[in-house]
Write a protein that holds these residues in place. Structure first.
Motif, PDB file in Angstrom:
ATOM      1  N   ALA A  60     109.396 -16.625  35.137  1.00  0.00           N
ATOM      2  CA  ALA A  60     109.046 -18.041  35.282  1.00  0.00           C
ATOM      3  C   ALA A  60     109.594 -18.661  36.553  1.00  0.00           C
ATOM      4  CB  ALA A  60     109.524 -18.831  34.066  1.00  0.00           C
ATOM      5  N   GLY A  61     110.761 -18.205  37.011  1.00  0.00           N
ATOM      6  CA  GLY A  61     111.333 -18.763  38.220  1.00  0.00           C
ATOM      7  C   GLY A  61     112.021 -20.099  38.025  1.00  0.00           C
ATOM      8  N   ARG A  62     112.111 -20.579  36.784  1.00  0.00           N
ATOM      9  CA  ARG A  62     112.778 -21.845  36.469  1.00  0.00           C
ATOM     10  C   ARG A  62     113.548 -21.673  35.175  1.00  0.00           C
ATOM     11  NH1 ARG A  62     107.641 -25.494  36.136  1.00  0.00           N
ATOM     12  NH2 ARG A  62     109.115 -27.073  35.371  1.00  0.00           N
ATOM     13  N   PRO A  63     114.667 -22.378  35.021  1.00  0.00           N
ATOM     14  CA  PRO A  63     115.443 -22.251  33.784  1.00  0.00           C
ATOM     15  C   PRO A  63     114.689 -22.829  32.590  1.00  0.00           C
ATOM     16  CG  PRO A  63     116.739 -23.259  35.544  1.00  0.00           C
ATOM     17  CD  PRO A  63     115.331 -23.244  36.012  1.00  0.00           C
ATOM     18  N   VAL A  64     115.032 -22.344  31.413  1.00  0.00           N
ATOM     19  CA  VAL A  64     114.478 -22.845  30.161  1.00  0.00           C
ATOM     20  C   VAL A  64     115.356 -23.983  29.664  1.00  0.00           C
ATOM     21  CG1 VAL A  64     113.995 -22.283  27.743  1.00  0.00           C
ATOM     22  CG2 VAL A  64     113.410 -20.652  29.554  1.00  0.00           C
ATOM     23  N   SER A  65     114.735 -25.114  29.343  1.00  0.00           N
ATOM     24  CA  SER A  65     115.485 -26.267  28.830  1.00  0.00           C
ATOM     25  C   SER A  65     115.360 -26.424  27.323  1.00  0.00           C
ATOM     26  CB  SER A  65     115.010 -27.553  29.517  1.00  0.00           C
ATOM     27  OG  SER A  65     113.635 -27.785  29.246  1.00  0.00           O
ATOM     28  N   ALA A  66     114.345 -25.795  26.710  1.00  0.00           N
ATOM     29  CA  ALA A  66     114.177 -25.858  25.256  1.00  0.00           C
ATOM     30  C   ALA A  66     113.463 -24.595  24.803  1.00  0.00           C
ATOM     31  CB  ALA A  66     113.382 -27.094  24.850  1.00  0.00           C
ATOM     32  N   PHE A  67     113.901 -24.066  23.688  1.00  0.00           N
ATOM     33  CA  PHE A  67     113.329 -22.817  23.152  1.00  0.00           C
ATOM     34  C   PHE A  67     113.304 -22.913  21.643  1.00  0.00           C
ATOM     35  CE2 PHE A  67     114.268 -18.273  21.804  1.00  0.00           C
ATOM     36  CZ  PHE A  67     112.961 -17.821  21.981  1.00  0.00           C
ATOM     37  N   ASP A  68     112.124 -22.667  21.059  1.00  0.00           N
ATOM     38  CA  ASP A  68     111.939 -22.619  19.614  1.00  0.00           C
ATOM     39  C   ASP A  68     111.337 -21.264  19.263  1.00  0.00           C
ATOM     40  OD1 ASP A  68     112.044 -25.395  20.448  1.00  0.00           O
ATOM     41  OD2 ASP A  68     111.419 -25.933  18.431  1.00  0.00           O
ATOM     42  N   TYR A  69     111.768 -20.680  18.152  1.00  0.00           N
ATOM     43  CA  TYR A  69     111.217 -19.386  17.756  1.00  0.00           C
ATOM     44  C   TYR A  69     111.183 -19.271  16.236  1.00  0.00           C
ATOM     45  CZ  TYR A  69     116.128 -18.082  17.047  1.00  0.00           C
ATOM     46  OH  TYR A  69     117.441 -18.044  16.623  1.00  0.00           O
ATOM     47  N   ARG A  70     110.266 -18.450  15.750  1.00  0.00           N
ATOM     48  CA  ARG A  70     110.128 -18.223  14.307  1.00  0.00           C
ATOM     49  C   ARG A  70     109.771 -16.767  14.079  1.00  0.00           C
ATOM     50  NH1 ARG A  70     106.226 -18.729  10.049  1.00  0.00           N
ATOM     51  NH2 ARG A  70     104.552 -19.048  11.566  1.00  0.00           N
TER      52      ARG A  70
END
Length: 288
Positions: free
Chosen positions: A235-245
């Motif tokens: 992605a080249g950019r940090p992740v600010s929110a992550f949801d997973y199931r």
């Protein structure tokens, strides 16, 4: 059948705080598990998202382990007889990254308990919230917040699991794809890194004869971390929110195909599936 409402009535564990320095060795070790050419983070670098799972590990005494390899009792382990557990999902929101080498305080607290009926009977969903702050402060210097959902069942030894059935899933549309083999060596190394003695990940007679699975189970947290490899690598950019199931278990020996695609400028749609099988985990990542 166990009455989970009665078993959990009045269960309200107090929050707890722990602090430690997030060292460079776990990041280097997990980088090697992923077969990366070099550590993903070193001293002073931002720790990849959720790699704090290799820190803040409990150290239960050997005599305190239950039959399944988990601690027989713990602050956030619900009082369920014949307790079986599985990671169901989670969410994380990031204000600032954890840096390798810095001291971090983690506050853990019970966020929710919900009893529901599933395909195989009553289940208790327990959500634990974790708040990470820089240093030993307990003010507003929050780095990230995380919630983990764990499902618990009361299942006597030897009862077979009710697993999802159906036709294999087709590979989704994707911009990126990562392929991961899940042999027993991978499960062993991940268990060691997370100090996880849950026998479903390494003890074939136990997992089939007691917990009722057809084979060794791949760790749910490992599948979540594989999802996050897509934005970390591409992605080249940090992740600010992550949801997973998590939707379906994966068993050792399967090849996991992890897919990611862009959904607008700031969001990625993520999933992993067993090659020739079913989708095992889905997620979304929002980019900062």
């Amino acid at each position: 059948m166990t009455d989970l409402h009665a078993a959990l009535a009045g269960w309200a564990p107090e929050p707890e705080e722990t602090a430690e320095v997030v060292g460079p060795w776990p990041a280097a070790a997990f980088s090697a598990v992923l077969d990366l050419p070099a550590p993903a983070a070193g001293e002073g670098d931002p720790l990849p998202l959720l790699w704090h799972w290799f820190s803040f590990l409990g150290t239960p005494r050997q005599s305190g382990l239950g039959e399944d390899g988990h601690p027989a009792a713990g602050r956030f382990l619900p009082p369920v007889p014949d307790r079986r557990r599985m990671i169901a999902g989670g969410r994380v929101r990031v204000r600032a990254p954890i840096l390798v080498g810095e001291r971090v305080t983690r506050r853990a607290e019970l966020a929710a308990v919900r009893v529901t009926d599933g395909r195989s009977g009553p289940m208790a969903f327990v959500t634990t919230r974790y708040t990470f702050r820089r240093g030993d402060r307990s003010g507003d210097d929050v780095l990230l917040t995380e919630e983990q959902d764990v499902v618990y069942r009361s299942q006597p030894a030897g009862q077979q699991r009710v697993l999802p059935v159906g036709e294999p899933d087709a590979e989704p549309e994707h911009d990126w794809r990562i392929e991961t083999a899940t042999g027993p060596e991978l499960l062993f190394r991940f268990s060691a890194l997370t100090h996880n003695a849950h026998r479903i990940h390494y003890d074939q007679p136990y997992v089939t004869g007691v917990e009722g699975y057809p084979g060794l189970v791949v760790h749910g947290p490992l599948l979540a971390l594989l999802l996050l490899e897509v934005p970390r690598r591409h992605a080249g950019r940090p992740v600010s929110a992550f949801d997973y199931r998590l939707t379906s278990p994966v068993f050792a020996g399967a090849t996991v195909l992890t897919h990611g695609r862009r959904s607008g400028d700031d969001e990625l749609v993520l999933s992993s599936m067993v090659r020739g099988g079913r989708t095992s985990i889905t997620g979304t990542a929002r980019l900062s």
